[in-house]
Design a protein around this motif. Structure first.
Motif: not given
Length: 410
Positions: A152-172
């Protein structure tokens, strides 16, 4: 008395709660490992380093897992497993907090290395704990459940983390991982029963077990089995875009198809491994080799490519519960150290596979040859598996079954 017997009086509810907490931990760690891959550009821009230098956040982490896991697991000695889980999860959280607050690239890399040192030991302990928490005859299902956190980290966690990082900064995303891991730590401290380490095995004795040729052979099966997957999967996006003709948006959907297949394969592989371990491993490896070889031709057709990618995902993750159980069955009193070494083997296989795929692309064979070369890598894993079975049968014939497969796996 074995660890699994110690847990026989656990209620099903507490047993499942503990497994879910371990699954959440695996999800958080797996997501953290993959985070920089989707955030290389914003990290490079803010920290004022090159993209290749930023890539060391991935490479350095992998090396930390491969080297740090076995060493720290051995140094942890016979400390209660719950204590080791809690301490190393705390170390992982500290590393994530350093990444969140890092004012420079150097400190960011340091935070990644800190987290990576905890990664291998945590995964190894979690796999052994999942096996011990399982009801008799359902060890594979239990290992597959906690393993689903990685899927689930591969198919959901990492893509969601990328999305959050692109909109809220890579630290978030690193902050979210820190909070998620802290929640898992509190749950583990409260809900996990006392978990004693394996008894009767000194460090010298454990090192003797994991240095045996037959045990090292199993680790090689893990390296080449997973190495084949990542020799191809690392470059699946350019294959789908440049050869199959999919758009970048469509590739994202197809990767979700791979993820769905991997989730199904993980569950099915765990269930089948409980019944027939060795046939499940061979079946998964053969299906993996065939699906990647077929993808060499099916990648020229959009419909066929999608079907092949799904089957590829099923096969790639169906072998993971079987590999984990095989290692534990061969480990005797070195359960935790053996499991940690297997996690290092997984990571080494990923690195070697990606390296081989890169060599193929840079050679005269080119991008189109990557799938069938990946299949050849997996074929090496199959040959090693056959060799392992032959050695095991010879040992039984010689009446020297020091660490035999369980009866149901024969």
């Amino acid at each position: 008395m074995t660890d699994s017997q110690d847990f026989s009086n656990l209620s099903n509810r507490r047993r499942m709660t503990a497994l879910i907490l371990l699954t959440l931990t695996v999800f958080a760690i797996g997501t953290a490992e993959l985070l920089p891959m989707g955030l290389l550009l914003p990290i490079a821009t803010e920290t004022k380093v090159s993209i290749s230098t930023t890539g060391m956040l991935v490479t350095g982490y992998a090396l930390g897992v491969v080297i740090g896991g076995p060493v720290l697991s051995a140094l942890a000695g016979r400390l209660p497993r719950k204590t080791v889980l809690s301490v190393f999860l705390l170390v992982f959280i500290i590393g994530s907090i350093v990444c969140t607050a890092a004012p420079s690239y150097g400190l960011l890399l340091a935070g990644r290395v800190i987290s990576s040192l905890a990664h291998g030991t945590l995964f190894g302990m979690i796999v052994v704990t999942a096996k011990n928490l399982a009801q008799p005859g359902k060890e594979g299902k239990s290992i597959a459940l906690v393993g689903s956190g990685l899927t689930v980290s591969v198919i959901l966690g990492a893509p969601l983390g990328t999305l959050l990082g692109q909109h809220l900064g890579w630290r978030f995303p690193f902050l979210v991982i820190s909070l998620l891991s802290a929640a898992a730590l509190l749950g583990i401290m409260k809900q996990l029963p006392p978990l004693p380490r394996s008894k009767g095995g000194s460090l010298k004795g454990q090192l003797r077990i994991v240095s045996r040729p037959d045990f090292l052979l199993v680790l090689l099966i893990t390296i080449f089995g997973t190495g084949g997957t990542f020799a191809g999967f690392t470059y699946i996006t350019p294959i789908l875009e440049r050869i199959t003709g999919f758009s970048s948006d469509s590739v994202t959907i197809i990767l979700l198809v791979f993820g769905a297949g991997s989730l199904l394969g993980n569950i099915a592989g765990g269930s089948l491994a409980d019944k027939r371990l060795v046939p499940t491993l061979f079946g998964g490896l053969i299906l993996l080799a065939v699906s990647m070889a077929v993808f060499t031709w099916s990648s020229h057709s959009k419909a066929a490519a999608v079907i092949s990618v799904f089957i590829w995902g099923v096969a790639a993750y169906s072998i993971i519960p079987a590999l984990n159980m095989l290692v534990l069955n061969k480990a005797g009193d070195a359960q935790e150290l053996a499991s940690t070494l297997n996690i290092s083997a997984f990571n080494l296989g990923n690195a070697i596979g990606a390296f081989i795929g890169g060599l193929v692309i840079d050679s005269t064979l080119g991008l189109a040859a990557v799938p069938w070369v990946a299949s050849v890598v997996t074929l090496l894993g199959i040959v090693l598996a056959i060799w392992s079975v032959i050695l095991e049968k010879n040992r039984k014939c010689d009446r020297l079954p020091e660490y035999p497969f369980e009866n149901r796996t024969a």
